[in-house]
Design a protein around this motif. Structure first.
Motif, PDB file in Angstrom:
ATOM      1  N   UNK A   1     -18.023 -18.074 -10.799  1.00  0.00           N
ATOM      2  CA  UNK A   1     -17.095 -17.014 -10.406  1.00  0.00           C
ATOM      3  C   UNK A   1     -15.984 -17.587  -9.533  1.00  0.00           C
ATOM      4  N   UNK A   2     -14.746 -17.270  -9.876  1.00  0.00           N
ATOM      5  CA  UNK A   2     -13.599 -17.844  -9.165  1.00  0.00           C
ATOM      6  C   UNK A   2     -13.202 -16.997  -7.962  1.00  0.00           C
ATOM      7  N   UNK A   3     -12.583 -17.650  -6.974  1.00  0.00           N
ATOM      8  CA  UNK A   3     -11.999 -16.928  -5.850  1.00  0.00           C
ATOM      9  C   UNK A   3     -10.830 -16.085  -6.347  1.00  0.00           C
ATOM     10  N   UNK A   4     -10.669 -14.910  -5.725  1.00  0.00           N
ATOM     11  CA  UNK A   4      -9.602 -13.985  -6.108  1.00  0.00           C
ATOM     12  C   UNK A   4      -8.788 -13.640  -4.868  1.00  0.00           C
ATOM     13  N   UNK A   5      -7.482 -13.641  -5.028  1.00  0.00           N
ATOM     14  CA  UNK A   5      -6.575 -13.366  -3.911  1.00  0.00           C
ATOM     15  C   UNK A   5      -5.689 -12.162  -4.217  1.00  0.00           C
ATOM     16  N   UNK A   6      -5.450 -11.383  -3.194  1.00  0.00           N
ATOM     17  CA  UNK A   6      -4.535 -10.245  -3.250  1.00  0.00           C
ATOM     18  C   UNK A   6      -3.202 -10.764  -2.722  1.00  0.00           C
ATOM     19  N   UNK A   7      -2.170 -10.740  -3.562  1.00  0.00           N
ATOM     20  CA  UNK A   7      -0.929 -11.429  -3.193  1.00  0.00           C
ATOM     21  C   UNK A   7       0.256 -10.510  -2.940  1.00  0.00           C
ATOM     22  N   UNK A   8       0.264  -9.325  -3.560  1.00  0.00           N
ATOM     23  CA  UNK A   8       1.390  -8.417  -3.334  1.00  0.00           C
ATOM     24  C   UNK A   8       1.005  -7.016  -3.769  1.00  0.00           C
ATOM     25  N   UNK A   9       1.698  -6.034  -3.229  1.00  0.00           N
ATOM     26  CA  UNK A   9       1.445  -4.653  -3.599  1.00  0.00           C
ATOM     27  C   UNK A   9       2.641  -3.788  -3.282  1.00  0.00           C
ATOM     28  N   UNK A 106     -12.336 -15.388 -15.086  1.00  0.00           N
ATOM     29  CA  UNK A 106     -11.506 -16.348 -15.786  1.00  0.00           C
ATOM     30  C   UNK A 106     -10.699 -15.782 -16.930  1.00  0.00           C
ATOM     31  N   UNK A 107     -10.763 -14.465 -17.132  1.00  0.00           N
ATOM     32  CA  UNK A 107     -10.001 -13.847 -18.209  1.00  0.00           C
ATOM     33  C   UNK A 107      -8.499 -13.933 -17.963  1.00  0.00           C
ATOM     34  N   UNK A 108      -8.100 -13.817 -16.694  1.00  0.00           N
ATOM     35  CA  UNK A 108      -6.684 -13.846 -16.334  1.00  0.00           C
ATOM     36  C   UNK A 108      -6.487 -14.696 -15.094  1.00  0.00           C
ATOM     37  N   UNK A 109      -5.268 -15.160 -14.899  1.00  0.00           N
ATOM     38  CA  UNK A 109      -4.891 -15.811 -13.643  1.00  0.00           C
ATOM     39  C   UNK A 109      -4.089 -14.877 -12.741  1.00  0.00           C
ATOM     40  N   UNK A 110      -3.367 -13.940 -13.352  1.00  0.00           N
ATOM     41  CA  UNK A 110      -2.580 -12.970 -12.589  1.00  0.00           C
ATOM     42  C   UNK A 110      -2.764 -11.609 -13.250  1.00  0.00           C
ATOM     43  N   UNK A 111      -3.271 -10.632 -12.511  1.00  0.00           N
ATOM     44  CA  UNK A 111      -3.547  -9.308 -13.063  1.00  0.00           C
ATOM     45  C   UNK A 111      -2.936  -8.236 -12.171  1.00  0.00           C
ATOM     46  N   UNK A 112      -2.285  -7.272 -12.795  1.00  0.00           N
ATOM     47  CA  UNK A 112      -1.691  -6.152 -12.069  1.00  0.00           C
ATOM     48  C   UNK A 112      -2.527  -4.901 -12.298  1.00  0.00           C
ATOM     49  N   UNK A 226      -5.758 -15.708  -9.219  1.00  0.00           N
ATOM     50  CA  UNK A 226      -6.641 -16.840  -8.942  1.00  0.00           C
ATOM     51  C   UNK A 226      -5.866 -17.884  -8.139  1.00  0.00           C
ATOM     52  N   UNK A 227      -6.551 -18.950  -7.753  1.00  0.00           N
ATOM     53  CA  UNK A 227      -5.871 -20.049  -7.062  1.00  0.00           C
ATOM     54  C   UNK A 227      -4.747 -20.597  -7.930  1.00  0.00           C
ATOM     55  N   UNK A 228      -5.036 -20.756  -9.227  1.00  0.00           N
ATOM     56  CA  UNK A 228      -4.007 -21.249 -10.151  1.00  0.00           C
ATOM     57  C   UNK A 228      -2.859 -20.246 -10.264  1.00  0.00           C
ATOM     58  N   UNK A 229      -3.211 -18.962 -10.287  1.00  0.00           N
ATOM     59  CA  UNK A 229      -2.183 -17.935 -10.364  1.00  0.00           C
ATOM     60  C   UNK A 229      -1.290 -17.911  -9.142  1.00  0.00           C
ATOM     61  N   UNK A 230      -1.879 -18.111  -7.968  1.00  0.00           N
ATOM     62  CA  UNK A 230      -1.092 -18.164  -6.728  1.00  0.00           C
ATOM     63  C   UNK A 230      -0.102 -19.321  -6.791  1.00  0.00           C
ATOM     64  N   UNK A 231      -0.561 -20.489  -7.252  1.00  0.00           N
ATOM     65  CA  UNK A 231       0.321 -21.649  -7.357  1.00  0.00           C
ATOM     66  C   UNK A 231       1.457 -21.382  -8.346  1.00  0.00           C
ATOM     67  N   UNK A 232       1.139 -20.670  -9.433  1.00  0.00           N
ATOM     68  CA  UNK A 232       2.159 -20.333 -10.424  1.00  0.00           C
ATOM     69  C   UNK A 232       3.204 -19.389  -9.827  1.00  0.00           C
ATOM     70  N   UNK A 233       2.736 -18.417  -9.062  1.00  0.00           N
ATOM     71  CA  UNK A 233       3.657 -17.478  -8.420  1.00  0.00           C
ATOM     72  C   UNK A 233       4.516 -18.176  -7.372  1.00  0.00           C
TER      73      UNK A 233
END
Length: 420
Positions: A1-9, A106-112, A226-233
Protein backbone atom coordinates in the motif's frame (compact mmCIF):
# COMPACT_ATOMS: atom_id res chain seq x y z
CA UNK A 1 0.00 0.00 0.00
CA UNK A 2 1.41 3.37 -1.06
CA UNK A 3 1.54 6.59 0.93
CA UNK A 4 -1.15 9.08 -0.07
CA UNK A 5 -0.92 12.86 0.17
CA UNK A 6 -3.57 15.56 0.15
CA UNK A 7 -2.12 18.33 -2.00
CA UNK A 8 -4.86 20.83 -2.85
CA UNK A 9 -8.55 21.54 -2.42
CA UNK A 10 -11.21 24.08 -3.20
CA UNK A 11 -14.77 24.98 -2.32
CA UNK A 12 -17.55 27.04 -3.78
CA UNK A 13 -19.43 29.44 -1.58
CA UNK A 14 -22.11 27.46 0.28
CA UNK A 15 -25.44 29.25 0.03
CA UNK A 16 -29.16 28.62 0.29
CA UNK A 17 -29.39 28.87 -3.50
CA UNK A 18 -27.11 29.39 -6.50
CA UNK A 19 -29.55 30.13 -9.33
CA UNK A 20 -26.68 31.58 -11.35
CA UNK A 21 -24.97 28.21 -11.89
CA UNK A 22 -25.77 24.62 -12.76
CA UNK A 23 -24.34 21.82 -10.63
CA UNK A 24 -21.64 21.27 -13.27
CA UNK A 25 -20.58 24.91 -13.05
CA UNK A 26 -20.54 24.77 -9.24
CA UNK A 27 -18.07 21.88 -9.38
CA UNK A 28 -15.99 23.81 -11.90
CA UNK A 29 -15.87 26.71 -9.43
CA UNK A 30 -14.42 24.43 -6.74
CA UNK A 31 -12.08 22.74 -9.23
CA UNK A 32 -10.86 26.11 -10.47
CA UNK A 33 -9.99 26.96 -6.86
CA UNK A 34 -8.15 23.65 -6.47
CA UNK A 35 -6.12 24.17 -9.65
CA UNK A 36 -5.39 27.85 -9.04
CA UNK A 37 -4.02 27.08 -5.59
CA UNK A 38 -1.41 24.95 -7.40
CA UNK A 39 -0.75 27.66 -9.98
CA UNK A 40 -2.38 25.55 -12.71
CA UNK A 41 -4.81 26.40 -15.48
CA UNK A 42 -7.78 24.01 -15.70
CA UNK A 43 -6.67 22.31 -18.97
CA UNK A 44 -3.28 21.45 -17.50
CA UNK A 45 -4.85 20.28 -14.23
CA UNK A 46 -7.24 18.02 -16.17
CA UNK A 47 -4.28 16.61 -18.09
CA UNK A 48 -2.43 15.72 -14.88
CA UNK A 49 -5.34 14.00 -13.10
CA UNK A 50 -5.48 10.22 -13.70
CA UNK A 51 -8.93 9.48 -12.30
CA UNK A 52 -11.85 11.05 -10.46
CA UNK A 53 -14.50 10.22 -7.89
CA UNK A 54 -17.90 11.92 -7.94
CA UNK A 55 -19.89 12.23 -4.72
CA UNK A 56 -23.48 13.39 -4.54
CA UNK A 57 -26.32 12.21 -2.34
CA UNK A 58 -29.44 12.27 -4.45
CA UNK A 59 -30.39 12.27 -8.11
CA UNK A 60 -33.69 13.82 -7.04
CA UNK A 61 -32.34 17.31 -6.35
CA UNK A 62 -30.79 17.64 -9.82
CA UNK A 63 -33.63 15.62 -11.39
CA UNK A 64 -30.80 14.14 -13.40
CA UNK A 65 -29.47 10.60 -13.37
CA UNK A 66 -25.74 10.15 -14.04
CA UNK A 67 -24.97 13.66 -12.80
CA UNK A 68 -21.38 12.69 -12.07
CA UNK A 69 -20.76 11.74 -15.69
CA UNK A 70 -22.17 15.10 -16.77
CA UNK A 71 -19.66 16.83 -14.50
CA UNK A 72 -16.91 14.59 -15.84
CA UNK A 73 -17.76 15.68 -19.39
CA UNK A 74 -18.21 19.36 -18.46
CA UNK A 75 -14.77 19.55 -16.82
CA UNK A 76 -13.07 17.74 -19.72
CA UNK A 77 -12.11 14.54 -17.89
CA UNK A 78 -13.65 12.12 -20.41
CA UNK A 79 -12.56 9.40 -21.15
CA UNK A 80 -10.62 9.06 -17.87
CA UNK A 81 -11.97 6.62 -15.26
CA UNK A 82 -14.49 7.82 -12.71
CA UNK A 83 -17.09 6.41 -10.37
CA UNK A 84 -19.85 7.77 -8.20
CA UNK A 85 -20.23 7.14 -4.46
CA UNK A 86 -23.24 7.73 -2.22
CA UNK A 87 -23.70 7.19 1.49
CA UNK A 88 -26.17 9.71 2.85
CA UNK A 89 -24.51 12.44 4.89
CA UNK A 90 -21.22 10.56 4.66
CA UNK A 91 -21.14 10.81 0.86
CA UNK A 92 -18.36 13.43 0.64
CA UNK A 93 -16.22 11.62 3.20
CA UNK A 94 -16.65 8.36 1.31
CA UNK A 95 -15.63 10.14 -1.89
CA UNK A 96 -12.44 11.27 -0.16
CA UNK A 97 -11.71 7.70 0.94
CA UNK A 98 -12.34 6.32 -2.55
CA UNK A 99 -9.83 8.79 -3.96
CA UNK A 100 -7.40 7.63 -1.26
CA UNK A 101 -7.94 4.02 -2.31
CA UNK A 102 -7.30 4.84 -5.97
CA UNK A 103 -3.88 6.19 -4.99
CA UNK A 104 -3.01 3.71 -2.23
CA UNK A 105 -3.63 0.65 -4.44
CA UNK A 106 -1.61 2.03 -7.34
CA UNK A 107 -4.53 2.57 -9.70
CA UNK A 108 -3.76 6.29 -9.99
CA UNK A 109 -1.01 8.74 -9.13
CA UNK A 110 -3.27 11.81 -9.03
CA UNK A 111 -6.99 11.54 -8.24
CA UNK A 112 -9.61 14.27 -7.88
CA UNK A 113 -12.62 13.79 -5.62
CA UNK A 114 -15.43 16.23 -6.36
CA UNK A 115 -18.74 16.54 -4.56
CA UNK A 116 -21.83 18.66 -5.02
CA UNK A 117 -25.50 19.12 -4.24
CA UNK A 118 -28.06 21.67 -5.44
CA UNK A 119 -30.80 21.35 -2.85
CA UNK A 120 -32.50 24.66 -3.64
CA UNK A 121 -34.16 23.20 -6.73
CA UNK A 122 -37.01 21.84 -4.60
CA UNK A 123 -39.11 23.23 -1.76
CA UNK A 124 -37.85 22.58 1.77
CA UNK A 125 -40.65 20.10 2.51
CA UNK A 126 -39.81 18.17 -0.65
CA UNK A 127 -36.11 18.20 0.23
CA UNK A 128 -36.94 16.76 3.64
CA UNK A 129 -38.98 14.06 1.91
CA UNK A 130 -36.03 13.17 -0.33
CA UNK A 131 -33.75 12.95 2.70
CA UNK A 132 -36.35 10.87 4.54
CA UNK A 133 -36.13 8.32 1.71
CA UNK A 134 -32.80 7.39 3.30
CA UNK A 135 -34.87 5.74 6.03
CA UNK A 136 -36.46 2.31 5.56
CA UNK A 137 -39.33 2.99 3.15
CA UNK A 138 -41.11 -0.19 4.28
CA UNK A 139 -40.85 0.55 8.00
CA UNK A 140 -39.82 4.03 9.19
CA UNK A 141 -40.72 6.25 6.25
CA UNK A 142 -44.49 5.52 6.19
CA UNK A 143 -44.82 6.57 9.84
CA UNK A 144 -42.91 9.83 9.44
CA UNK A 145 -39.27 9.12 8.62
CA UNK A 146 -38.29 12.75 9.13
CA UNK A 147 -34.63 13.10 10.02
CA UNK A 148 -34.93 15.99 12.44
CA UNK A 149 -37.46 13.84 14.27
CA UNK A 150 -34.91 11.01 14.44
CA UNK A 151 -32.20 13.26 15.81
CA UNK A 152 -34.58 14.85 18.30
CA UNK A 153 -35.46 11.38 19.57
CA UNK A 154 -31.77 10.56 19.94
CA UNK A 155 -31.17 13.86 21.74
CA UNK A 156 -34.00 13.16 24.19
CA UNK A 157 -32.58 9.71 24.88
CA UNK A 158 -29.10 11.20 25.44
CA UNK A 159 -30.62 13.69 27.88
CA UNK A 160 -32.45 10.96 29.80
CA UNK A 161 -29.53 8.52 29.80
CA UNK A 162 -26.73 10.95 30.64
CA UNK A 163 -28.28 14.18 31.93
CA UNK A 164 -27.30 16.21 28.87
CA UNK A 165 -29.01 19.62 28.79
CA UNK A 166 -30.41 21.84 26.05
CA UNK A 167 -27.98 24.54 27.19
CA UNK A 168 -25.05 22.22 26.48
CA UNK A 169 -26.37 21.62 22.97
CA UNK A 170 -26.75 25.37 22.55
CA UNK A 171 -23.06 25.78 23.43
CA UNK A 172 -22.24 23.79 20.29
CA UNK A 173 -24.40 26.06 18.16
CA UNK A 174 -22.90 29.22 19.68
CA UNK A 175 -19.39 27.87 19.04
CA UNK A 176 -19.91 26.83 15.45
CA UNK A 177 -21.79 29.93 14.35
CA UNK A 178 -19.19 32.15 16.03
CA UNK A 179 -16.36 30.29 14.30
CA UNK A 180 -18.11 30.64 10.94
CA UNK A 181 -18.33 34.39 11.43
CA UNK A 182 -14.69 34.42 10.24
CA UNK A 183 -15.17 31.90 7.42
CA UNK A 184 -16.18 33.66 4.17
CA UNK A 185 -17.38 30.37 2.62
CA UNK A 186 -19.91 29.68 5.37
CA UNK A 187 -23.63 30.04 4.74
CA UNK A 188 -24.61 31.31 8.21
CA UNK A 189 -22.13 33.73 9.81
CA UNK A 190 -23.81 34.82 13.03
CA UNK A 191 -22.89 35.76 16.58
CA UNK A 192 -25.34 33.96 18.88
CA UNK A 193 -25.96 33.47 22.57
CA UNK A 194 -27.33 30.41 24.32
CA UNK A 195 -30.54 32.37 24.77
CA UNK A 196 -30.72 33.08 21.03
CA UNK A 197 -30.44 29.37 20.26
CA UNK A 198 -33.16 28.37 22.71
CA UNK A 199 -35.50 31.21 21.68
CA UNK A 200 -35.36 30.27 17.99
CA UNK A 201 -38.39 28.53 16.47
CA UNK A 202 -38.76 24.96 17.73
CA UNK A 203 -38.52 22.39 14.94
CA UNK A 204 -38.63 19.10 16.84
CA UNK A 205 -38.16 19.28 20.60
CA UNK A 206 -35.55 19.88 21.93
CA UNK A 207 -34.00 21.04 18.65
CA UNK A 208 -34.56 24.62 17.54
CA UNK A 209 -33.74 26.10 14.17
CA UNK A 210 -30.24 27.02 15.40
CA UNK A 211 -29.57 23.42 16.45
CA UNK A 212 -30.01 22.19 12.88
CA UNK A 213 -27.93 22.56 9.72
CA UNK A 214 -29.54 23.96 6.60
CA UNK A 215 -29.99 22.71 3.05
CA UNK A 216 -27.49 24.24 0.67
CA UNK A 217 -26.13 24.55 -2.83
CA UNK A 218 -22.41 24.01 -3.08
CA UNK A 219 -19.43 22.01 -4.31
CA UNK A 220 -15.99 20.99 -3.08
CA UNK A 221 -12.91 19.27 -4.51
CA UNK A 222 -9.96 17.41 -3.01
CA UNK A 223 -6.84 16.50 -4.99
CA UNK A 224 -4.87 13.49 -3.72
CA UNK A 225 -1.57 12.13 -5.00
CA UNK A 226 1.08 9.48 -4.52
CA UNK A 227 4.72 10.40 -3.98
CA UNK A 228 5.21 10.11 -7.74
CA UNK A 229 2.12 12.23 -8.32
CA UNK A 230 3.40 14.95 -5.99
CA UNK A 231 6.69 15.06 -7.91
CA UNK A 232 4.77 15.29 -11.18
CA UNK A 233 2.68 18.18 -9.86
CA UNK A 234 5.74 19.98 -8.53
CA UNK A 235 7.45 19.61 -11.89
CA UNK A 236 4.38 20.99 -13.67
CA UNK A 237 3.82 23.91 -11.27
CA UNK A 238 7.31 24.82 -10.22
CA UNK A 239 6.09 24.80 -6.62
CA UNK A 240 7.16 22.95 -3.52
CA UNK A 241 3.75 21.64 -2.50
CA UNK A 242 2.96 21.72 1.25
CA UNK A 243 1.48 18.22 1.10
CA UNK A 244 -0.41 16.60 3.96
CA UNK A 245 -0.01 12.86 4.51
CA UNK A 246 -3.18 10.84 5.06
CA UNK A 247 -2.14 8.47 7.84
CA UNK A 248 -5.39 6.65 8.61
CA UNK A 249 -8.92 6.07 7.33
CA UNK A 250 -11.85 4.14 8.79
CA UNK A 251 -15.44 3.24 8.07
CA UNK A 252 -18.33 1.76 10.01
CA UNK A 253 -21.99 0.93 9.60
CA UNK A 254 -25.02 0.34 11.79
CA UNK A 255 -28.53 -1.04 11.43
CA UNK A 256 -30.68 1.42 9.49
CA UNK A 257 -33.72 0.80 11.70
CA UNK A 258 -33.06 2.01 15.21
CA UNK A 259 -35.43 -0.59 16.63
CA UNK A 260 -33.10 -3.29 15.30
CA UNK A 261 -29.97 -2.05 17.05
CA UNK A 262 -28.81 -4.72 19.50
CA UNK A 263 -27.34 -4.02 22.90
CA UNK A 264 -23.81 -5.28 23.37
CA UNK A 265 -20.38 -4.33 24.60
CA UNK A 266 -18.87 -0.98 23.68
CA UNK A 267 -16.01 -1.36 21.16
CA UNK A 268 -13.14 0.15 23.13
CA UNK A 269 -10.51 2.68 22.13
CA UNK A 270 -6.95 2.28 23.49
CA UNK A 271 -7.48 4.68 26.41
CA UNK A 272 -10.77 3.08 27.54
CA UNK A 273 -11.55 0.04 29.73
CA UNK A 274 -14.49 -2.31 30.15
CA UNK A 275 -15.09 -0.75 33.57
CA UNK A 276 -15.86 2.60 31.93
CA UNK A 277 -19.06 1.19 30.42
CA UNK A 278 -20.12 -1.64 32.69
CA UNK A 279 -23.79 -0.56 32.79
CA UNK A 280 -24.17 1.17 29.39
CA UNK A 281 -26.72 -0.25 26.96
CA UNK A 282 -24.85 0.12 23.68
CA UNK A 283 -25.37 1.30 21.03
CA UNK A 284 -28.96 2.17 21.84
CA UNK A 285 -30.13 5.33 20.06
CA UNK A 286 -27.87 7.70 21.97
CA UNK A 287 -24.73 6.65 20.07
CA UNK A 288 -23.51 6.08 16.53
CA UNK A 289 -21.82 2.69 16.37
CA UNK A 290 -20.72 3.42 12.79
CA UNK A 291 -18.72 6.43 13.99
CA UNK A 292 -17.12 4.41 16.78
CA UNK A 293 -16.03 1.64 14.41
CA UNK A 294 -14.68 4.12 11.86
CA UNK A 295 -12.71 5.88 14.61
CA UNK A 296 -11.20 2.63 15.86
CA UNK A 297 -10.00 1.77 12.35
CA UNK A 298 -8.60 5.20 11.57
CA UNK A 299 -6.88 5.62 14.95
CA UNK A 300 -5.27 2.19 14.74
CA UNK A 301 -3.93 2.94 11.28
CA UNK A 302 -2.67 6.39 12.25
CA UNK A 303 -1.27 5.46 15.66
CA UNK A 304 -3.73 7.58 17.68
CA UNK A 305 -4.03 6.32 21.25
CA UNK A 306 -5.72 9.26 23.03
CA UNK A 307 -7.67 11.35 20.49
CA UNK A 308 -8.29 14.56 22.41
CA UNK A 309 -4.58 14.77 23.24
CA UNK A 310 -3.16 13.42 19.98
CA UNK A 311 -5.26 15.55 17.62
CA UNK A 312 -4.88 19.30 17.17
CA UNK A 313 -8.40 19.76 15.76
CA UNK A 314 -11.36 17.87 14.28
CA UNK A 315 -13.83 18.77 11.55
CA UNK A 316 -16.83 16.56 12.30
CA UNK A 317 -20.35 16.03 11.00
CA UNK A 318 -22.53 18.28 13.17
CA UNK A 319 -25.78 18.11 11.23
CA UNK A 320 -27.34 18.81 14.63
CA UNK A 321 -25.84 20.32 17.77
CA UNK A 322 -26.83 17.15 19.59
CA UNK A 323 -25.01 14.95 17.06
CA UNK A 324 -21.76 16.85 17.65
CA UNK A 325 -22.05 15.92 21.32
CA UNK A 326 -22.81 12.30 20.42
CA UNK A 327 -19.82 12.24 18.08
CA UNK A 328 -17.45 13.53 20.78
CA UNK A 329 -18.21 10.27 22.54
CA UNK A 330 -18.09 8.04 19.48
CA UNK A 331 -14.68 9.45 18.53
CA UNK A 332 -13.39 9.03 22.07
CA UNK A 333 -12.83 12.69 22.96
CA UNK A 334 -14.55 11.82 26.22
CA UNK A 335 -16.37 8.83 27.70
CA UNK A 336 -19.92 8.04 26.70
CA UNK A 337 -22.18 10.28 28.74
CA UNK A 338 -19.66 13.11 29.10
CA UNK A 339 -20.20 14.82 25.73
CA UNK A 340 -22.52 17.49 27.09
CA UNK A 341 -20.00 18.55 29.72
CA UNK A 342 -17.25 18.61 27.10
CA UNK A 343 -19.36 20.93 24.95
CA UNK A 344 -19.88 23.25 27.90
CA UNK A 345 -16.40 23.41 29.41
CA UNK A 346 -14.62 24.95 26.42
CA UNK A 347 -12.32 22.05 25.52
CA UNK A 348 -13.61 21.99 21.92
CA UNK A 349 -13.70 25.77 21.40
CA UNK A 350 -11.09 27.85 19.59
CA UNK A 351 -8.45 29.37 21.85
CA UNK A 352 -8.49 33.15 22.19
CA UNK A 353 -11.90 33.68 20.56
CA UNK A 354 -14.57 35.47 22.62
CA UNK A 355 -17.77 33.44 22.62
CA UNK A 356 -19.49 35.39 25.38
CA UNK A 357 -19.43 32.28 27.58
CA UNK A 358 -17.57 31.19 30.69
CA UNK A 359 -15.21 28.52 29.38
CA UNK A 360 -12.23 26.52 30.49
CA UNK A 361 -9.09 26.00 28.39
CA UNK A 362 -9.24 24.84 24.80
CA UNK A 363 -7.79 21.34 24.26
CA UNK A 364 -8.89 20.15 20.80
CA UNK A 365 -10.96 22.61 18.75
CA UNK A 366 -13.88 20.95 16.96
CA UNK A 367 -15.31 22.47 13.79
CA UNK A 368 -13.10 25.56 13.70
CA UNK A 369 -14.64 26.22 10.27
CA UNK A 370 -18.16 26.45 11.69
CA UNK A 371 -19.15 22.91 10.75
CA UNK A 372 -22.36 21.96 9.02
CA UNK A 373 -24.46 23.99 11.45
CA UNK A 374 -23.05 27.24 10.09
CA UNK A 375 -21.26 26.40 6.83
CA UNK A 376 -24.26 24.56 5.39
CA UNK A 377 -24.80 21.02 4.18
CA UNK A 378 -24.87 20.43 0.39
CA UNK A 379 -24.67 16.75 1.17
CA UNK A 380 -22.33 15.39 -1.49
CA UNK A 381 -19.90 18.27 -0.98
CA UNK A 382 -19.92 18.41 2.82
CA UNK A 383 -17.30 15.81 3.71
CA UNK A 384 -14.97 17.22 1.06
CA UNK A 385 -15.53 20.73 2.42
CA UNK A 386 -14.45 19.47 5.84
CA UNK A 387 -11.38 17.89 4.25
CA UNK A 388 -10.42 21.12 2.47
CA UNK A 389 -10.70 23.18 5.64
CA UNK A 390 -8.59 20.56 7.45
CA UNK A 391 -5.98 20.73 4.69
CA UNK A 392 -5.72 24.51 5.03
CA UNK A 393 -5.33 24.18 8.81
CA UNK A 394 -2.44 21.74 8.42
CA UNK A 395 -0.81 23.78 5.66
CA UNK A 396 -1.10 26.86 7.89
CA UNK A 397 -2.88 28.72 5.09
CA UNK A 398 -6.22 29.63 6.71
CA UNK A 399 -5.21 33.30 6.61
CA UNK A 400 -4.54 33.08 2.89
CA UNK A 401 -7.91 31.47 2.11
CA UNK A 402 -10.14 33.20 4.68
CA UNK A 403 -8.36 36.59 4.47
CA UNK A 404 -7.92 36.58 8.26
CA UNK A 405 -5.96 34.44 10.74
CA UNK A 406 -8.66 34.13 13.40
CA UNK A 407 -9.44 30.47 12.74
CA UNK A 408 -5.86 29.31 12.18
CA UNK A 409 -4.82 26.86 14.90
CA UNK A 410 -1.22 27.67 15.68
CA UNK A 411 1.18 24.83 14.97
CA UNK A 412 -1.52 22.35 13.90
CA UNK A 413 0.20 19.10 12.92
CA UNK A 414 -2.50 16.45 13.02
CA UNK A 415 -6.25 16.63 12.48
CA UNK A 416 -9.21 14.37 11.79
CA UNK A 417 -12.26 14.66 9.56
CA UNK A 418 -15.49 12.78 10.22
CA UNK A 419 -18.53 12.24 8.00
CA UNK A 420 -21.77 10.55 9.07
Amino acid sequence: MRDVYFVSGGVSKFTKARPDKTFQALVKEAFQYTATDLNLEIPRAVELVDSTVASYFSDHFQRQLMSGIMVQDYLGFCPKPSHRVEGGGATGGLGFQEAWKNIACGLSNICLAYGFETMSHVNTWKGNEFIALASDVNFDYPVGGFYTGYYAMMAVRHMKEFGTTVEQMAHVSVKNHRNAFYNPYAQKREVLTVQDVRAAPMVSWPLTRYDICVMSDGAACALLASEEGVLELEKATGLTIPKVKITGIGRGTDAMRMADRPHGRVPLLPHETEADYRDLKYPGIHSFRAGRMASIMAYRMAGITHPIRDLDFIELHDAYSSSEIQTYEDMGLCRYGEGGALAQNGATFMPGLDYGLELGPSICPVNPSGGLLACGHPVGATGLMQAVFALWQLQGTIGKHFKNETLQIEGARRGAIHSH
